[in-house]
Enzyme design. Structure first.
Site, PDB file in Angstrom:
ATOM      1  N   HIS A   9       5.566 -35.980   2.644  1.00 17.55           N
ATOM      2  CA  HIS A   9       5.776 -36.987   3.689  1.00 17.55           C
ATOM      3  C   HIS A   9       5.284 -38.353   3.242  1.00 17.55           C
ATOM      4  O   HIS A   9       4.439 -38.486   2.342  1.00 17.55           O
ATOM      5  CB  HIS A   9       5.062 -36.572   4.981  1.00 17.55           C
ATOM      6  CG  HIS A   9       3.572 -36.537   4.847  1.00 17.55           C
ATOM      7  ND1 HIS A   9       2.785 -37.662   4.888  1.00 17.55           N
ATOM      8  CD2 HIS A   9       2.733 -35.496   4.665  1.00 17.55           C
ATOM      9  CE1 HIS A   9       1.520 -37.326   4.751  1.00 17.55           C
ATOM     10  NE2 HIS A   9       1.455 -36.007   4.602  1.00 17.55           N
ATOM     11  N   GLU A  83       0.972 -28.506   7.222  1.00 18.68           N
ATOM     12  CA  GLU A  83      -0.177 -28.739   6.340  1.00 18.68           C
ATOM     13  C   GLU A  83      -1.278 -27.714   6.581  1.00 18.68           C
ATOM     14  O   GLU A  83      -1.372 -27.106   7.653  1.00 18.68           O
ATOM     15  CB  GLU A  83      -0.720 -30.162   6.559  1.00 18.68           C
ATOM     16  CG  GLU A  83      -1.898 -30.560   5.686  1.00 18.68           C
ATOM     17  CD  GLU A  83      -1.647 -30.471   4.186  1.00 18.68           C
ATOM     18  OE1 GLU A  83      -1.485 -29.344   3.653  1.00 18.68           O
ATOM     19  OE2 GLU A  83      -1.642 -31.532   3.532  1.00 18.68           O
TER      20      GLU A  83
END
Length: 194
Positions: A9, A83
């Site tokens: 990201h 994550e």
């Protein structure tokens, strides 16, 4: 075989401050949006059949920007690509984390181990591969997944037998990493320069 392109990201304000984000849902900042557009430009000449993303905003926003730029439908959610959860360390500055816990392999109260992140990421990749094979057999699909540094690091370590990434290597926001997946497992095709 399915080709999986993992994109880290784009930058968030917590990345800029060098804070542990983990499962804390922080959006992209303007630099992060630019990094997502740059990743899309890098991928512009490639055929991407489907786009997936972690459900966390920073990854999902990255995937939306890339999918839009490549003319692909909205991203599908891949929960297993979220994550690593850092428990009580979420929000800590990286320097403070390393001083308290020593390294990224440490078990943090309320957090996930790196082995657990690897397990769930491999399971998620397996599900994505299975869906791709069902849709397109016998031709291969190329799938893009916008995800996180901890997930990419875990998969790089797994696929390289622990040789990548090196100690101290930083996976840049917006970086692109390529893997091939088949019934035999996952293998590294190309890792972004660090």
């Amino acid at each position: 075989m399915t080709l999986i392109t993992l994109v880290r990201h784009g930058q968030t304000d917590w990345n800029l401050e060098r804070r542990i984000q983990g499962s804390t849902d922080i959006p992209l900042n303007e630099t992060g949006r630019a990094q997502a557009r740059a990743a899309a430009a890098e991928l512009a000449g490639e055929t991407i059949h489907h786009v997936y993303a972690s459900p966390l905003r920073r990854a999902f926003q990255t995937a939306e920007i890339i999918a839009d730029a490549l003319g692909r439908p909205a991203p599908l959610t891949a929960v297993g690509m979220r994550e690593r959860e850092f428990g009580e360390a979420e929000g800590m500055l990286v320097g403070d984390y390393l001083e308290r816990y020593g390294d990224w392999q440490a078990e943090v109260p309320g957090g996930e181990t790196l082995d657990r992140v690897t397990e769930r990421a491999l399971d998620s990749i397996g599900r994505i591969d299975l869906a791709a094979r069902r849709r397109s057999a016998p031709r291969a699909e190329t799938i893009l997944v916008a995800t996180h540094g901890g997930v990419i690091r875990a998969l790089l370590m797994h696929a390289s037998g622990g040789t990548l990434p090196g100690d101290g290597d930083v996976l840049a926001n917006g970086s692109v990493h390529r893997f091939a997946v088949d019934r035999a497992g996952i293998r590294l095709v190309e890792a972004a320069a660090v």
